[in-house]
Design a protein around this motif. Structure first.
Motif, PDB file in Angstrom:
ATOM      1  N   THR A  30      -4.729   6.060 -10.371  1.00 15.09           N
ATOM      2  CA  THR A  30      -5.869   6.979 -10.240  1.00 15.09           C
ATOM      3  C   THR A  30      -6.458   7.292 -11.606  1.00 15.09           C
ATOM      4  O   THR A  30      -7.687   7.319 -11.789  1.00 15.09           O
ATOM      5  CB  THR A  30      -5.425   8.283  -9.555  1.00 15.09           C
ATOM      6  N   THR A  31      -5.559   7.515 -12.595  1.00 11.01           N
ATOM      7  CA  THR A  31      -6.015   7.809 -13.960  1.00 11.01           C
ATOM      8  C   THR A  31      -6.759   6.625 -14.553  1.00 11.01           C
ATOM      9  O   THR A  31      -7.808   6.772 -15.205  1.00 11.01           O
ATOM     10  CB  THR A  31      -4.818   8.166 -14.842  1.00 11.01           C
ATOM     11  N   THR A  32      -6.217   5.424 -14.301  1.00 11.22           N
ATOM     12  CA  THR A  32      -6.857   4.207 -14.830  1.00 11.22           C
ATOM     13  C   THR A  32      -8.234   4.006 -14.230  1.00 11.22           C
ATOM     14  O   THR A  32      -9.215   3.725 -14.933  1.00 11.22           O
ATOM     15  CB  THR A  32      -5.973   2.977 -14.536  1.00 11.22           C
ATOM     16  N   SER A  33      -8.322   4.174 -12.895  1.00 11.39           N
ATOM     17  CA  SER A  33      -9.626   4.001 -12.239  1.00 11.39           C
ATOM     18  C   SER A  33     -10.606   5.073 -12.682  1.00 11.39           C
ATOM     19  O   SER A  33     -11.795   4.821 -12.842  1.00 11.39           O
ATOM     20  CB  SER A  33      -9.440   4.049 -10.712  1.00 11.39           C
ATOM     21  N   SER A  34     -10.074   6.302 -12.931  1.00  7.80           N
ATOM     22  CA  SER A  34     -10.947   7.387 -13.374  1.00  7.80           C
ATOM     23  C   SER A  34     -11.493   7.105 -14.778  1.00  7.80           C
ATOM     24  O   SER A  34     -12.675   7.323 -15.053  1.00  7.80           O
ATOM     25  CB  SER A  34     -10.168   8.702 -13.357  1.00  7.80           C
ATOM     26  N   SER A  35     -10.598   6.613 -15.675  1.00  4.90           N
ATOM     27  CA  SER A  35     -11.046   6.327 -17.034  1.00  4.90           C
ATOM     28  C   SER A  35     -12.038   5.177 -17.063  1.00  4.90           C
ATOM     29  O   SER A  35     -13.032   5.206 -17.808  1.00  4.90           O
ATOM     30  CB  SER A  35      -9.835   6.000 -17.907  1.00  4.90           C
ATOM     31  N   SER A  36     -11.795   4.153 -16.216  1.00  9.03           N
ATOM     32  CA  SER A  36     -12.753   3.041 -16.163  1.00  9.03           C
ATOM     33  C   SER A  36     -14.089   3.498 -15.614  1.00  9.03           C
ATOM     34  O   SER A  36     -15.156   3.067 -16.056  1.00  9.03           O
ATOM     35  CB  SER A  36     -12.181   1.908 -15.306  1.00  9.03           C
ATOM     36  N   ALA A  75       4.859   7.860  -6.499  1.00  9.56           N
ATOM     37  CA  ALA A  75       3.840   8.862  -6.826  1.00  9.56           C
ATOM     38  C   ALA A  75       3.320   8.664  -8.241  1.00  9.56           C
ATOM     39  O   ALA A  75       2.120   8.820  -8.509  1.00  9.56           O
ATOM     40  CB  ALA A  75       4.424  10.257  -6.664  1.00  9.56           C
ATOM     41  N   ASP A  76       4.222   8.296  -9.165  1.00 10.26           N
ATOM     42  CA  ASP A  76       3.821   8.059 -10.549  1.00 10.26           C
ATOM     43  C   ASP A  76       2.865   6.870 -10.644  1.00 10.26           C
ATOM     44  O   ASP A  76       1.889   6.898 -11.401  1.00 10.26           O
ATOM     45  CB  ASP A  76       5.063   7.812 -11.405  1.00 10.26           C
ATOM     46  N   ILE A  77       3.145   5.829  -9.848  1.00 11.61           N
ATOM     47  CA  ILE A  77       2.263   4.653  -9.835  1.00 11.61           C
ATOM     48  C   ILE A  77       0.879   5.031  -9.317  1.00 11.61           C
ATOM     49  O   ILE A  77      -0.147   4.609  -9.860  1.00 11.61           O
ATOM     50  CB  ILE A  77       2.883   3.532  -8.974  1.00 11.61           C
ATOM     51  N   VAL A  78       0.861   5.863  -8.266  1.00 11.34           N
ATOM     52  CA  VAL A  78      -0.421   6.304  -7.704  1.00 11.34           C
ATOM     53  C   VAL A  78      -1.205   7.101  -8.727  1.00 11.34           C
ATOM     54  O   VAL A  78      -2.417   6.924  -8.895  1.00 11.34           O
ATOM     55  CB  VAL A  78      -0.177   7.131  -6.423  1.00 11.34           C
ATOM     56  N   VAL A  79      -0.496   8.006  -9.446  1.00 17.06           N
ATOM     57  CA  VAL A  79      -1.169   8.831 -10.462  1.00 17.06           C
ATOM     58  C   VAL A  79      -1.736   7.952 -11.570  1.00 17.06           C
ATOM     59  O   VAL A  79      -2.869   8.141 -12.026  1.00 17.06           O
ATOM     60  CB  VAL A  79      -0.186   9.875 -11.027  1.00 17.06           C
ATOM     61  N   ARG A  80      -0.948   6.971 -12.003  1.00 18.12           N
ATOM     62  CA  ARG A  80      -1.407   6.090 -13.082  1.00 18.12           C
ATOM     63  C   ARG A  80      -2.607   5.266 -12.654  1.00 18.12           C
ATOM     64  O   ARG A  80      -3.563   5.101 -13.413  1.00 18.12           O
ATOM     65  CB  ARG A  80      -0.271   5.159 -13.509  1.00 18.12           C
TER      66      ARG A  80
END
Length: 388
Positions: A355-361, A348-353
């Motif tokens: 998602t956060t990375t794709s959102s920031s990009s 779940a942590d990997i998925v969140v990270r």
């Protein structure tokens, strides 16, 4: 869970303390059932009449709760479900209780309770054989479950094949001979009784394994138990029609006989079931199973005081092996659950990270595209900005 249990209080008692009190009370209730069942057999109550009355009482207790509490969760009853409930009753009620009474009639309450500690290990072995449970011998939890299962099998074998000398017990009592209701002396077969008790544990474990897929399709536990109990009564009545034709066997000859049946129906099948469901829901199945050996100790004390039961070396060695195997299996299961929870949290942590990375990009792309946009905003946007 511990924090949550500490937070809930009833009459000033934290929920964690309530769970421990409930589990200790439950073990005393089940221990009393072992002793009461042996007293019933000693009084001459039929081994077919006893479970019929017991399950009728339990059914009367369960049906109202199942009907009113599970109206929304209860799927439509189909022929396929009827067949599955019938098979569950054959395994979990008829064979389970029948083998138990036959085994108890030839042994003692203490050893009946001791052998029951092997049920979690046998259930694991059955689930592994059917590939419902995965066995990983390259992990400590997998090795612990396998070793625990083997220890339980070894303990049950010792109890069955080796009785040994008397370690403790009142003088003058002989469990090879038991006086039944009319004063008749009946010879008992210890080894055969232990074989019956192993059959009881196999039936119980098979019922637990078969129940899991049924509950996935029919997620109304009280209703499943009620239907199972109903078909169990029907099956015992059919068997009794051929095996117990004496009408006198169906009558109560004393208040003691009536008490044993009421205790078995109300306490062992009704109240105990409700308490156990609550404890499993609030504390988890491992928490409930850990208390099982307490029942064996309480049974040993109660049986010694009320029935004059003797303790044999083989039974003590077997009980120690079974209890040690039980804790190994439970430890392996708890370690496996902890590992699975940790892996799930990491995933779940990997998925969140990600998602956060794709959102920031994505935000960076929007910002860079905004530089190339006209300086004047659309009219709708400026209007909304003014409203803010």
């Amino acid at each position: 869970m511990a924090d949550g249990m500490e937070g809930r209080r009833v009459c000033g008692m934290p929920e964690k303390a309530q769970l421990h009190v409930a589990m200790l009370t439950l073990q005393f209730g089940y221990a009393g059932f072992h002793v009461v069942s042996r007293l019933a057999l000693n009084m001459g109550i039929s081994k077919l009449v006893f479970p019929v009355y017991r399950n009728i009482i339990a059914l009367c207790l369960l049906v109202p709760f199942a009907y009113f509490l599970e109206k929304k969760d209860r799927p439509k009853l189909t022929l396929n479900f009827v067949v599955q409930f019938f098979l569950l009753a054959l395994c979990g009620i008829t064979a389970n209780q029948g083998f138990y009474l036959l085994g108890l009639d030839n042994t003692s309450p203490t050893f009946a309770s001791a052998i029951q500690n092997s049920v979690p290990a046998i259930t694991f072995a059955m689930a592994a054989a059917l590939r419902i449970e995965k066995v990983r011998l390259d992990r400590r939890d997998g090795v612990a479950k396998v070793v625990g299962t083997l220890a339980c099998v070894a303990g049950a074998s010792v109890i069955t094949l080796y009785k040994g000398p008397t370690i403790f017990g009142p003088t003058g009592s002989d469990h090879h001979q038991v006086v039944v209701g009319d004063g008749e002396m009946v010879m008992k077969n210890w080894t055969l009784g232990c074989v019956y008790l192993i059959g009881h544990c196999l039936s119980w474990s098979g019922w637990l394994v078969l129940q899991a897929p049924v509950l996935k399709k029919y997620p109304a536990r009280l209703s499943v138990t009620s239907y199972t109990c109903f078909f169990g009564v029907i099956q015992f009545l059919i068997i009794a029609a051929f095996m117990e034709r004496d009408a006198d066997a169906w009558q109560f000859h004393s208040g003691s006989e009536l008490f044993t049946i009421l205790y078995a129906g109300f306490i062992a099948s009704g109240v105990a079931f409700a308490v156990q469901i609550w404890c499993i829901d609030r504390g988890g199945p491992v928490f409930v199973a850990v208390y099982q050996p307490v029942q064996t100790l309480v049974v040993a004390i109660m049986a010694s005081l009320t029935l004059g039961e003797k303790f044999y070396l083989g039974g003590i060695i077997g009980a120690v092996l079974i209890i040690a195997g039980l804790y190994l299996v439970l430890w392996g299961k708890s370690q496996e659950r902890a590992r699975l929870a940790k892996d799930a949290a990491a995933a779940a942590d990997i998925v969140v990270r990600s998602t956060t990375t794709s959102s920031s990009s994505s935000n960076k792309q929007q910002a860079s595209s905004a530089v190339t946009q006209p300086l004047l905003l659309p009219s709708s946007t400026s209007s909304s900005t003014e409203n803010v």
